[in-house]
Structure formats: structure tokens, C-alpha cells
Design a protein around this motif. Structure first.
Motif, short mmCIF file in Angstrom:
data_model
loop_
_atom_site.label_atom_id
_atom_site.label_comp_id
_atom_site.label_asym_id
_atom_site.label_seq_id
_atom_site.Cartn_x
_atom_site.Cartn_y
_atom_site.Cartn_z
N ALA A 172 -4.54 8.34 9.50
CA ALA A 172 -4.62 7.10 8.28
C ALA A 172 -3.63 7.62 7.00
N ALA A 173 -3.39 8.83 6.99
CA ALA A 173 -1.98 9.21 6.34
C ALA A 173 -0.90 7.98 6.33
N CYS A 174 -0.83 7.53 7.35
CA CYS A 174 0.33 6.31 7.45
C CYS A 174 0.12 5.67 6.94
N ILE A 175 -1.06 5.28 7.02
CA ILE A 175 -1.88 3.77 6.54
C ILE A 175 -2.53 3.44 5.22
N LYS A 176 -1.92 4.65 4.73
CA LYS A 176 -2.67 5.20 3.12
C LYS A 176 -0.85 5.36 2.88
N ASP A 177 -0.17 6.02 2.92
CA ASP A 177 1.03 5.58 2.70
C ASP A 177 1.30 3.94 2.21
N GLN A 181 2.48 1.48 -0.46
CA GLN A 181 3.62 0.34 -0.60
C GLN A 181 3.19 -1.19 -1.27
N LEU A 182 2.04 -1.22 -0.29
CA LEU A 182 1.85 -2.57 -0.56
C LEU A 182 1.11 -3.30 -1.71
N GLN A 183 0.26 -2.08 -2.95
CA GLN A 183 -0.43 -1.97 -4.06
C GLN A 183 0.94 -2.21 -4.14
N LYS A 184 1.85 -1.54 -4.81
CA LYS A 184 2.11 -1.69 -5.59
C LYS A 184 3.51 -3.15 -5.30
N GLN A 185 3.31 -4.19 -4.33
CA GLN A 185 3.74 -4.83 -4.55
C GLN A 185 3.34 -6.49 -4.74
N GLY A 186 2.03 -6.45 -5.02
CA GLY A 186 0.77 -6.47 -5.87
C GLY A 186 -0.74 -7.07 -5.16
N CYS A 187 -0.35 -6.35 -3.69
CA CYS A 187 -1.86 -6.80 -2.67
C CYS A 187 -2.60 -5.86 -3.05
N GLU A 188 -3.99 -7.14 -2.75
CA GLU A 188 -5.51 -6.15 -3.56
C GLU A 188 -6.69 -6.50 -2.85
N ARG A 189 -6.21 -7.32 -1.90
CA ARG A 189 -6.96 -6.58 -0.45
C ARG A 189 -6.47 -6.75 0.92
N ILE A 190 -7.02 -5.19 1.02
CA ILE A 190 -6.72 -4.94 2.35
C ILE A 190 -8.24 -5.03 3.17
N GLN A 191 -7.59 -5.23 5.04
CA GLN A 191 -8.73 -5.60 5.54
C GLN A 191 -8.21 -4.03 7.05
N LEU A 192 -9.02 -3.57 7.31
CA LEU A 192 -8.77 -2.07 8.49
C LEU A 192 -9.58 -2.96 10.18
N ASP A 193 -8.99 -3.44 10.69
CA ASP A 193 -9.37 -3.59 12.20
C ASP A 193 -10.12 -2.44 12.95
N GLU A 194 -11.31 -1.84 12.69
CA GLU A 194 -12.07 -1.55 14.12
C GLU A 194 -13.08 -2.19 15.07
#
Length: 345
Positions: A172-177, A181-194
């Protein structure tokens, strides 16, 4: 009009042998795959799309190959269950290993050091996809969740990670990093697959804590969680019910849930008799495991009980899982019918 989305994977333009682990590709090839998959999804008329995920070897190997602390050369065998009871399950629709053994086993990467320094480059992939998309089409970034990455690892460093939950927090720490980076590029939607939660539904309780830790780090982003029964070679591999995950689901702080609906051996909506979910329900009303093309009428029949429960403003329509192993002609026909059904509802 009802809105439509996809779960994640889209077929590769150049057909390959249908394996669980595709060959690795260069960044240039990855961008070409993204451009093509985005155009395909936009032309079909979908509202919320993905980058197609075609650059991945598969949904867990992609991440492990590109993260320090994980030995991907000397893999070790790990046994899994199917989750829940299979007494009322038609196992002819399950993966062949499930039919033979009542479970399955695969070779998994080995954790032999601190998990860190991921090199997934998802931010640039998302930026490429969003730039290639038509106006008003939103690209969400799909990421395999920490529970699956931990479950599909062999942990040989119990001194670092005492159990699967500790291992999941490291992933999860890697995912948060990466999300930063995604947020800084402008991404607003994240889907986690479990998907592996349906193999070990009792673990949803601690998995929810790990997922919430990710969500709480990014208060301005929209998070969805996809939980299915697996889709290896278009066959379901796990059979745990959503009702068996209730305590974990109730803890989750996700804004959107993506659940299977149209081919389950039970009624998905039963979970909401005990769970007052306030977010958006993205429900699978197209069966990507079958070559049969649904009619608009059949899709409407599948939608009806969901609308009765949630209303039209709080649902998204999708397939139950991805199309990575589905022939392109069938993929186009099914997603085209999904869009048509949404417009006519």
C-alpha cells in the motif's frame, strides 16, 4: 441516461496466445496500446474508461516485477482455496484447476527484502490515456489492490512483515506513492482491484483497513473498489459471497463499489439488506465470460432490480470483469450493447 464504464482490461490490438502472463513490452509499445484501447472505448461511447491495461504481463506480476524487495526469478508454489461453499455452484463455469482440486495453486513471487522503489510509471500512462480520450470521457486509473498483491506473494521475510496484513501495508505504501504521482498529473479517479477477497472473504476486515489508509491519504480523489470472483481464461476462480465480507465492507470508505451481478450463483443485492452503502454501485450487467451477445432487453432485465434498490443516479453499468482474454469482435459487440442499453433505459 445511465452512465457506463469498464472494469479495466481491454484486448490487445495484436492477438497473442491467451495466457495469464503476457510478454513484457517497451514504453513505446505500451503507449501505442494505450492510444488504441482509448480510441476503441471512446468510439464505443463509454463514459468512464481505462488505459486498457494491455501493457501489463498480468494484474499482479506487472507490479511485482517492477518493485524492489521481490524475487520474481525463483518463484515458489502457493495453494489457494475457492472461498466460501461450492455446494450451490456450477463448477463447469469455474477454472479447470478449481474443478479438479476444489482449489488451485500457482507459483508466486517471493518477498526477500523491503518492498520499496516501485517503477510502475502509471502517472505517465494515465496522462497518455487522458490526452488521447475524447472530450467529456474520463479515464480512471486501475491499480491492483494491496490485499491481492500480498496474497499472491510468498513472504520469506517474516522479520519485516509478520503476516499478510503487514505485507499488504508495505504494498500500500508503494501504491500511495504512485497515486501521489497520478494526482499531480491530474488524475481524479482511482480503481483498486481486489478479486482475491472472494477467495478469502474473512480477510476483508483487515483489508478494508489497508484500503482505507490509502483512501484517507487522498481526500480529493474518487476511489472505487472492484471485487469479483476472478477471471483467469474467462473462468471464475473464487466463490466467496459478498455477504461473507459484510464486516469489512461496512468499514470501507470507498466512494464506489464495483460488484459482479449478472452471473453470480446468488443475489448480489442481498448484501445491501445488511449494509447501508451510501456511494455509487457499479454493477456487472454484461458477462465477459460468455461469447453470447446480450440483447438490450436482457441488459434492462438485469438492471431493473439494481435501479429499484439504488435509483438511476447512484449506479454505473459495466461488465462483471475485464475483457483482456476476450476476442476483440465480441468485446466490441458486448460493450456496444451495454452503451445502447444505457441510452435506451
Amino acid at each position: 441516461m445511465l452512465k457506463t464504464t469498464t472494469v479495466g482490461s481491454y484486448p490487445r490490438k495484436d492477438k497473442q496466445k491467451d495466457t495469464l502472463r503476457k510478454s513484457s513490452v517497451s514504453n513505446e509499445e505500451a503507449f501505442e496500446m494505450i492510444d488504441w484501447a482509448v480510441k476503441e472505448q471512446c468510439d464505443l461511447g463509454l463514459d468512464i474508461i481505462t488505459d486498457g491495461e494491455a501493457y501489463r504481463e498480468n494484474m499482479y506480476w506487472f507490479y511485482q516485477l517492477r518493485t524492489d524487495g521481490i524475487n520474481c526469478d525463483d518463484k515458489k508454489y502457493k495453494q489457494f482455496t475457492v472461498g466460501g461453499s461450492t455446494e450451490d455452484v456450477d463448477l463447469s463455469k469455474a477454472h479447470p484447476l478449481v474443478k479438479e482440486k476444489g482449489g488451485f495453486g500457482i507459483e508466486c513471487a517471493v518477498v526477500n527484502a523491503e518492498i520499496k522503489n516501485q517503477k510502475w510509471d502509471l502517472a505517465n500512462k494515465w496522462r497518455r490515456a487522458q490526452d488521447a480520450a475524447k472530450k467529456n470521457v474520463v479515464v480512471k486509473q486501475t491499480i491492483t489492490g494491496p490485499h491481492m498483491l500480498a496474497r499472491f506473494s510468498v513472504n520469506e521475510r517474516k522479520d519485516l512483515y509478520k503476516d499478510d496484513a503487514s505485507l499488504a501495508y508495505a504494498y500500500a505504501a508503494c501504491i500511495k506513492d504512485e497515486i501521489d504521482q497520478l494526482q499531480k498529473q491530474g488524475c481524479e479517479r482511482i480503481q483498486l482491484d481486489e478479486p482475491v477477497l472472494t477467495e478469502a472473504p474473512s480477510e476483508c476486515t483487515w483489508a478494508a483497513d489497508v484500503i482505507n489508509d490509502i483512501i484517507e491519504t487522498f481526500p480529493n480523489l474518487h476511489f472505487s473498489l472492484h471485487i469479483c470472483g476472478g477471471n483467469a481464461h474467462r473462468k471464475r476462480g473464487y466463490f466467496g459471497k459478498y455477504t461473507e465480507m459484510l464486516e469489512g465492507l461496512k468499514k470501507l470508505k470507498v466512494h464506489e463499489l464495483h460488484l459482479e451481478h449478472c452471473t453470480l450463483h446468488y443475489n448480489m443485492l442481498e448484501v445491501f439488506d445488511h449494509y447501508d452503502f451510501k456511494g455509487i454501485l457499479s454493477c456487472g450487467v454484461i458477462d465477459q465470460r460468455s461469447d453470447d451477445i446480450e440483447s438490450v432487453e436482457l441488459v434492462h432485465e438485469r438492471i431493473k432490480p439494481v435501479v429499484e434498490k439504488f435509483g438511476t443516479e447512484k449506479i454505473l453499468l459495466s461488465s462483471e470483469c475485464g475483457f483482456g482474454h476476450v476476442p476483440i469482435e465480441i468485446t466490441r459487440a458486448k460493450l456496444g450493447r451495454l452503451v445502447e442499453a444505457a441510452k435506451k433505459y
